[in-house]
Design an enzyme around this catalytic site. Structure first.
Site, PDB file in Angstrom:
ATOM      1  N   HIS A   1       0.512  -1.277   0.154  1.00  0.00           N
ATOM      2  CA  HIS A   1       0.006   0.152  -0.078  1.00  0.00           C
ATOM      3  C   HIS A   1       1.333   1.260  -0.392  1.00  0.00           C
ATOM      4  O   HIS A   1       1.931   1.132   0.765  1.00  0.00           O
ATOM      5  CB  HIS A   1      -1.123   0.211   1.388  1.00  0.00           C
ATOM      6  CG  HIS A   1      -1.953  -0.718   0.958  1.00  0.00           C
ATOM      7  ND1 HIS A   1      -1.825  -1.948   2.340  1.00  0.00           N
ATOM      8  CD2 HIS A   1      -2.533  -1.355  -0.308  1.00  0.00           C
ATOM      9  CE1 HIS A   1      -2.369  -3.456   1.795  1.00  0.00           C
ATOM     10  NE2 HIS A   1      -3.066  -2.755   0.324  1.00  0.00           N
TER      11      HIS A   1
ATOM     12  N   LYS B   1       5.977   4.758   1.990  1.00  0.00           N
ATOM     13  CA  LYS B   1       5.300   3.113   1.858  1.00  0.00           C
ATOM     14  C   LYS B   1       4.490   2.933   2.860  1.00  0.00           C
ATOM     15  O   LYS B   1       5.418   2.796   3.886  1.00  0.00           O
ATOM     16  CB  LYS B   1       6.586   2.711   1.019  1.00  0.00           C
ATOM     17  CG  LYS B   1       7.196   2.290  -0.452  1.00  0.00           C
ATOM     18  CD  LYS B   1       6.109   1.692  -1.185  1.00  0.00           C
ATOM     19  CE  LYS B   1       6.108   0.322  -1.361  1.00  0.00           C
ATOM     20  NZ  LYS B   1       5.239  -0.275  -2.147  1.00  0.00           N
TER      21      LYS B   1
ATOM     22  N   HIS C   1      -4.272  -4.638 -13.150  1.00  0.00           N
ATOM     23  CA  HIS C   1      -4.786  -3.286 -11.703  1.00  0.00           C
ATOM     24  C   HIS C   1      -3.373  -2.751 -10.627  1.00  0.00           C
ATOM     25  O   HIS C   1      -3.298  -2.249 -10.885  1.00  0.00           O
ATOM     26  CB  HIS C   1      -5.665  -4.055 -10.380  1.00  0.00           C
ATOM     27  CG  HIS C   1      -4.708  -4.933  -9.543  1.00  0.00           C
ATOM     28  ND1 HIS C   1      -3.845  -6.021  -9.999  1.00  0.00           N
ATOM     29  CD2 HIS C   1      -4.167  -5.098  -9.110  1.00  0.00           C
ATOM     30  CE1 HIS C   1      -3.341  -6.638  -9.270  1.00  0.00           C
ATOM     31  NE2 HIS C   1      -3.813  -5.889  -8.071  1.00  0.00           N
TER      32      HIS C   1
ATOM     33  N   HIS D   1      -2.974   4.068  -2.221  1.00  0.00           N
ATOM     34  CA  HIS D   1      -3.803   2.716  -2.401  1.00  0.00           C
ATOM     35  C   HIS D   1      -3.681   2.197  -1.334  1.00  0.00           C
ATOM     36  O   HIS D   1      -2.766   2.013  -0.617  1.00  0.00           O
ATOM     37  CB  HIS D   1      -2.504   2.064  -3.551  1.00  0.00           C
ATOM     38  CG  HIS D   1      -2.328   0.223  -3.517  1.00  0.00           C
ATOM     39  ND1 HIS D   1      -1.254  -0.293  -3.312  1.00  0.00           N
ATOM     40  CD2 HIS D   1      -3.876  -0.704  -3.591  1.00  0.00           C
ATOM     41  CE1 HIS D   1      -2.055  -2.147  -3.783  1.00  0.00           C
ATOM     42  NE2 HIS D   1      -3.070  -1.385  -4.255  1.00  0.00           N
TER      43      HIS D   1
ATOM     44  N   MET E   1       7.236   1.779  -7.117  1.00  0.00           N
ATOM     45  CA  MET E   1       7.638   2.740  -7.099  1.00  0.00           C
ATOM     46  C   MET E   1       8.559   3.364  -7.390  1.00  0.00           C
ATOM     47  O   MET E   1       9.460   4.369  -7.467  1.00  0.00           O
ATOM     48  CB  MET E   1       7.955   3.361  -5.595  1.00  0.00           C
ATOM     49  CG  MET E   1       9.201   1.864  -4.766  1.00  0.00           C
ATOM     50  SD  MET E   1       9.349   1.648  -3.147  1.00  0.00           S
ATOM     51  CE  MET E   1       9.666  -0.084  -3.291  1.00  0.00           C
TER      52      MET E   1
END
Ligand code: 5GP
Ligand code: MN
Ligand code: MN
Length: 474
Positions: free
Chosen positions: A203, A473, A397, A234, A376
């Protein structure tokens, strides 16, 4: 893999059935290189899903598919309740309604770049992230019940964000048929300190720059232009969703055994949509979807407050919010007739095409925004749903994992990655260097190939490529 598959189109493959095999078709979307690199487990899992009762059409995988719990991640399967169709916990995923909220800003790279360091620190301070990390917002069980009913509407009503956000959230921020009573007290208690938190590992909250526009008309409708700053968030339904998944795994496994449903894999625990247990899970799952939508709404608010500290005139509007771990009752045309189906999308995004009545007016002509996270270190994409209703209007996704977390940990060191990314102008903030290693850009597939294949397969069209600049993160 390819030897086992039969190619139907440049980006569509099927797994042939042995004559005695009584299962639905298996369809895999993607280019040959993506399918070659896909783990064998995906084929096995997609075939297992095809054995479940009431599958309509085919058990499908998206171009980013990889091994998951029961269903592959990147798996799509629709079921007809009238034909014994089932609902499965593994077909939704444990992080129910995990998804991405994308915000577009009025900032350009030029305005923002000199202050990225400050922005990174401020966001990291404002956004609770990491395993079990709680936020400043505490809610009691009565409020949780309201959240489970009202979704993002609850958050807006309590001062987190504005009503304009709601129009650009899937289902306008609230799904119907949520039953908070079907959610255990333990699940609710786990959520008391977790509203407005990001969670761990995969996430993230990322500041991104629009680097390339592919489709000018769709970009105009989505309010995107080159050099613009966006923020993507996210995350999902946190402890509550996970607890629901854990408890209903057992409940649905018992129901399957009581009803004599043969499970090719015990991780596929499921119950008929029409059974009491199936209905109970659907009510709890919808409650968890509302929890996730409220969570991303609160995080949107926290993000705005943090950004306004650095950029006084910054505005962040919701571009879209879309989930990628759900099962939804939707009407789709099958063999020329509309049918009500329960569409499982596990690590797959709903991608309604142009003209769909559920889309906000502003996007209706071009199709639904689809957000693909990459990593990232590489980048992400915004796409628009294609016409044609392929895969029951679903798309990729993410880039999808190319290796397990365990393999990634053995290969990379978090600290070194953070330094290396800083050299490339990407600022990472995290409480877990281990998490960074697990999420190393190299542990994911090539997002460019996935986005391209998604377009070639006719699932969604590329609109914009986003370059990461700052990443908080989990
Ligand atoms: P999942 O929901 O399956 O955990 O993750 C969705 C996708 O997000 C992954 O397939 C991966 O491509 C992408 N992703 C994971 N970490 C990051 C990140 O830090 N930044 C971006 N932009 N994408 C990421
Ligand atoms: Mn998640
Ligand atoms: Mn996710």
């Amino acid at each position: 893999n390819l030897q086992q598959l039969h190619q139907l189109e440049p980006c569509l493959w099927t797994l042939p059935r042995a004559t005695a095999e009584k299962r639905a078709e298996v369809l895999l979307y993607g280019t040959a290189p993506l399918l070659v690199s896909m783990d064998d487990k995906v084929l096995e899992q997609a075939a297992n899903v095809a054995f479940l009762p009431g599958v309509v059409g085919a058990s499908m995988t998206m171009p980013d598919a990889h091994w998951g719990y029961g269903f592959p991640i990147g798996g799509v399967a629709a079921f007809d309740a009238g034909q014994g169709g089932v609902i499965s916990v593994g077909g939704v995923g444990f992080d129910i309604s995990c998804g991405i909220r994308c915000l577009r800003s009025n900032l350009s790279l030029q305005d923002a770049a000199p202050r990225f360091n400050e922005l990174a620190d401020t966001l990291f301070h404002a956004i609770p992230a990491g395993v079990g990390e709680e936020g400043e917002i505490k809610v009691n069980l009565t409020q949780i019940d309201q959240i489970l009913q009202e979704g993002a509407n609850w958050a807006v009503k309590h001062g987190y964000g504005n009503t304009a956000d709601l129009e650009y959230i899937e289902e306008h921020g609230r799904v119907a048929d949520a039953v908070p009573d079907n959610v255990s007290e333990l699940a609710k208690k786990r959520q008391r300190g977790e509203m407005g938190t990001l969670g761990s590992g995969n996430h993230y909250l990322e500041v991104q720059m629009v680097e390339r526009i592919y489709d000018a008309a769709a970009a105009l409708a989505f309010g995107l232009h080159e050099g613009q700053i966006l923020i993507s968030i996210h995350c999902g339904s946190r402890g509550l969703g996970h607890q629901i998944g854990t408890e209903y795994m057992l409940i649905l496994a018992k129901a399957a055994s009581r009803l004599g449903i043969r499970l090719p894999d015990r991780e596929l625990a499921c119950a008929p949509i029409k059974s009491p247990e199936g209905q109970q899970y659907i009510g709890a799952m919808n409650a968890a979807i509302n929890c996730a939508l409220a969570n991303r709404q609160i995080l949107t608010h926290l993000t705005r407050v943090a950004c306004e500290k650095i950029f006084r005139d910054a505005e962040f509007e919701t571009l879209f919010d879309v989930s990628h771990n759900t099962c939804k009752a939707e009407t789709h045309e099958v063999d020329g007739k509309p049918r009500l189906l329960h569409v499982h999308r596990k690590g797959a995004t709903r991608a309604f095409g142009p003209g769909h009545p559920a889309l906000p007016e502003r996007y209706r002509k071009v199709g639904q925004p689809v957000v693909i996270g990459g990593s990232m270190g590489t980048g992400s994409y915004i796409l628009a749903g294609s016409s044609g209703n392929r895969a029951f209007a679903s798309a990729s996704h993410g880039a999808g994992r190319a290796m397990s977390r365990h393999q990634a940990l053995a290969r990379w060191k978090g600290r070194a990655l953070v330094d290396e990314l800083a050299q490339q102008g990407i600022l990472i903030r995290t409480r877990s260097m281990r998490g960074v290693a697990e999420e190393a850009p190299g542990a994911y597939k090539d997002v460019d190939l996935v986005a391209e294949a998604t377009e070639q397969a006719g699932l969604a069209r590329r609109v914009a490529f986003l370059r990461p600049k700052v990443c908080v993160k989990g």
